[in-house]
Design a protein around this motif. Sequence first.
Motif, PDB file in Angstrom:
ATOM      1  N   PHE A  30       0.796  -1.223   0.000  1.00 58.79           N
ATOM      2  CA  PHE A  30       0.000   0.000   0.000  1.00 58.79           C
ATOM      3  C   PHE A  30       0.832   1.278   0.000  1.00 58.79           C
ATOM      4  N   HIS A  31       2.153   1.141  -0.075  1.00 55.49           N
ATOM      5  CA  HIS A  31       2.989   2.326   0.156  1.00 55.49           C
ATOM      6  C   HIS A  31       4.048   2.482  -0.924  1.00 55.49           C
ATOM      7  N   TYR A  59     -11.618   3.457 -13.054  1.00 57.43           N
ATOM      8  CA  TYR A  59     -10.996   2.438 -13.903  1.00 57.43           C
ATOM      9  C   TYR A  59     -10.726   1.245 -12.986  1.00 57.43           C
ATOM     10  N   ASP A  60     -10.709   0.046 -13.539  1.00 60.68           N
ATOM     11  CA  ASP A  60     -10.499  -1.140 -12.696  1.00 60.68           C
ATOM     12  C   ASP A  60      -9.040  -1.193 -12.232  1.00 60.68           C
ATOM     13  N   HIS A  61      -8.832  -0.684 -11.019  1.00 61.81           N
ATOM     14  CA  HIS A  61      -7.462  -0.639 -10.488  1.00 61.81           C
ATOM     15  C   HIS A  61      -6.903  -2.037 -10.243  1.00 61.81           C
ATOM     16  N   HIS A 102      -0.970   1.648  -8.840  1.00 59.18           N
ATOM     17  CA  HIS A 102      -1.556   2.312  -7.672  1.00 59.18           C
ATOM     18  C   HIS A 102      -2.892   2.902  -8.095  1.00 59.18           C
ATOM     19  N   GLN A 103      -3.749   3.133  -7.106  1.00 52.62           N
ATOM     20  CA  GLN A 103      -5.084   3.647  -7.363  1.00 52.62           C
ATOM     21  C   GLN A 103      -5.049   5.174  -7.364  1.00 52.62           C
ATOM     22  N   THR A 148     -10.187  -3.493  -1.406  1.00 47.48           N
ATOM     23  CA  THR A 148     -10.713  -3.954  -2.697  1.00 47.48           C
ATOM     24  C   THR A 148      -9.593  -4.304  -3.664  1.00 47.48           C
ATOM     25  N   TYR A 149      -8.594  -3.409  -3.778  1.00 54.60           N
ATOM     26  CA  TYR A 149      -7.609  -3.586  -4.858  1.00 54.60           C
ATOM     27  C   TYR A 149      -6.215  -3.958  -4.383  1.00 54.60           C
ATOM     28  N   ARG A 150      -5.961  -3.875  -3.103  1.00 56.79           N
ATOM     29  CA  ARG A 150      -4.643  -4.247  -2.577  1.00 56.79           C
ATOM     30  C   ARG A 150      -3.504  -3.514  -3.284  1.00 56.79           C
ATOM     31  N   LYS A 151      -3.688  -2.238  -3.487  1.00 57.95           N
ATOM     32  CA  LYS A 151      -2.654  -1.389  -4.090  1.00 57.95           C
ATOM     33  C   LYS A 151      -2.676  -0.048  -3.372  1.00 57.95           C
TER      34      LYS A 151
END
Lengths: 477, 477
Positions: free
Chosen positions: A100-101, A282-284, A291-292, A308-311
């Motif tokens: 996430f970072h 957009y589908d991240h 990254h989102q 949701t996206y693990r980013k």
Amino acid sequence: MAQVEQWGIYEVALNGPADGNPFVDVTFSAQFKYKNRIVEPDGFYDGDGVYRVRLMPDVQGEWSYTTRSNRAELDGHTGSFTCVAPSAGNHGPVRVVNIFHFAYADGTPHISVGTTCYAWAHQGDEMEAQTLETLKSAPFNKMRMCVFPKDYTFNKNEPIYYAYERGADGNWDFSCFNPEFFRHFENLVGELRDMGIEADLILFHPYDRWGFATMPAEADDLYLRYVVARLAAYRNVWWSMANEFDLMKEKNEADWDRFFRIVQESDPYQHLRGNHNCRGFYDHGKPWVTHQSIQHSDLARVPEWRTTYRKPVVIDECKYEGNIENMWGNITAQEMVNRFWLGTVGGGYVGHGETYLHPEDILWWSKGGVLHGESPARIAFLRKLLEENVTSGLTPLIHLNPRWREGASQGEEYYLYYWGSAQPGRFGITLPEGKQYKLDIIDAWEMTITPVEGTFSGQFMVDLSSKPYIAVQAKVI
Amino acid sequence: MAQVEQWGIYEVALNGPADGNPFVDVTFSAQFKYKNRIVEPDGFYDGDGVYRVRLMPDVQGEWSYTTRSNRAELDGHTGSFTCVAPSAGNHGPVRVVNIFHFAYADGTPHISVGTTCYAWAHQGDEMEAQTLETLKSAPFNKMRMCVFPKDYTFNKNEPIYYAYERGADGNWDFSCFNPEFFRHFENLVGELRDMGIEADLILFHPYDRWGFATMPAEADDLYLRYVVARLAAYRNVWWSMANEFDLMKEKNEADWDRFFRIVQESDPYQHLRGNHNCRGFYDHGKPWVTHQSIQHSDLARVPEWRTTYRKPVVIDECKYEGNIENMWGNITAQEMVNRFWLGTVGGGYVGHGETYLHPEDILWWSKGGVLHGESPARIAFLRKLLEENVTSGLTPLIHLNPRWREGASQGEEYYLYYWGSAQPGRFGITLPEGKQYKLDIIDAWEMTITPVEGTFSGQFMVDLSSKPYIAVQAKVI
């Protein structure tokens, strides 16, 4: 032997054919070799018969190269150079770490603190210099900026340079780039790099009266390859496929997927890639999204998007500090700062923008210039606090009752609670039982950090000041 | 002949049997007759062998009555009285008008401005008198209050009176009411009535340690009939089936439907009926629901709820001004006022509550007492503004882009725009072309109304003050 610093730019320039259309007729690249590893960036035509290919070397030592081209005069040139230690402040490109970072290539954490000046690179030398001067003392380490000029409310001025030449018919020739535009543009990217600011390059956007938003697919693709060939060697580049991709009605999801893939296959360094929405995301989750990049005003949802996206979640746009008539551009400085904090304790990163009415329509959000608002000083305070305390990223503390998610932690070392616009006079905090912590009460608006007497552990009630924008940090002893 | 004012209370009291259990063994009612119309309220046993039946006469003139009972000594008593004009300040009960709004029976508009003191009727004479004294200068014309006592954070004190007697086993006897409790309670309802304050009576709630939240179905039903028999004649009564009905896990939807139907069939006057949620709404579309009693913090959704159920929207709870550690009780006064305005321009009605920490845990939201906050003065300002300008109710101005819904109107006579916590320096307004309007800029927090020079029509831009909590009103000339 020539020397270049690690994550700097080594450039090979050769003279070659100027006839025909070198942008499409001539292929040119170089195989850069370090020991047995080969990196092969595309080169590009820079006008006046000059061809260039650029490498951002990512390892120190001896490198060699051999050029490749479909034209004999550009093919098979060789050379070598030494990659030396990076200069002070050069930490390499930013990468995703810990899911996430972000961190720089040398391991230095990157706490993303962005701002937006969409069309600042189209305002002429004087204002561009002023923008750079402003950024020197501003808290931002990322700039969202468009390659193409902008046609929108408050933004009606013609740009100085265009990315294309006009054809004989007076229309843009989308197969013929204007090197002067790109030299100017990449110079600004380099200026940002030298100030430690990431350039989040917006490749497409809908606010257009020139036709750059509605080019044919082959022109889009040629453009992307040219931009990547020229700019990928700048270590501070991020690729943003679009600002508000979903407002570009002439492009569909397959187009955006293709753009991502072209950038992904062309960029030897795999710079960060995102796609910024207006309404729907957009589908991240797609594999080429690193990254989102999010436009949204409800910062409480950051933990949901993480899950949701693990980013990494970068809320590049959550409305702007300002006073214009558009409801996306008239939040208070307090609310801008509040959104930075909410996004931070949600485990994400928030972007700034500023839209104060100006007699000549010079709004930072689009043109740059100078900052007028009160949020940047508070954002600097937050950035400093995070850079002093957070090395591997904050994780939101999700309790069973979502109303109680008001904090984040880095493992069991560091906790950061924040109550937003609420004004509790006290609050119950739960820290691990077996450890002792020092507490500070933070006023996010007044920018004060006040130690609380004693040490703390387990469950306890902390007295607060019944004011909004209060946070508490707990550091393990 | 006896006289009673219109919408006052005419009471018939008779002595009857005190043996057995008069609450369940004895039926008692009266047929009140005006010309050919018969109104038949249930009577009730008031202890000590006394039976009472009450009428709220709704038309002036001669009324007569005949009592009915399954016991000979209470059956067939007759009498008559005259219903005369209502006294000053008596406008009758509140009804739904114009689909989304309220008015008193005499046609006077009712702009609902509620507050909540859940357990104020359980705090003893001294504090109850203080609460009434506070209400004299407060801006509220509706009080949400529980019949049953409350067991919850900040609320651990025993009530003075209980609604039931204990049986020989020491447990509550749910078939045996305590008239002393009800005499006290209805006296307070009468005090509110005489001050022009609607009593929004909460019949059930989940915060209970005595067993009143988990009575058997027959006890619930007996209770409802007894409460309605005693209190329906008070013109200021509203029936709130519950506070946070969805937290009462031992009751299901069929129970709530039954409760509504019992109240509906027992109440000769059809007082307003609602059911207040915690998380999910009760289905406000059901025919016995007169208005939407809502707990929610997103006031921007009021127009959506109006459209969904086509009934008045009363956001009885949207968090409280205060500084307690519970996140539902620590919003600022500014935000409390902001929510009133947002709900108002959404075409709804908002309720106040106050939860400031107090050394003896006396929080207005539950116990009453005195007000400490800064929102009531601003709520009074809003109420006065509305009462001076709005007679048939505000309708939100819904534009195609929902971000632009920032105003409401009453036909083409009166427009009210509001920008919440945003701080626009100017804003585009569109008024009807063929009419001329006077404009005022309103500072909802500073409580100022500043006329704008000139008259206005059609589309124009109005200069604002770049501050939050600003509104503009436009009155047709």
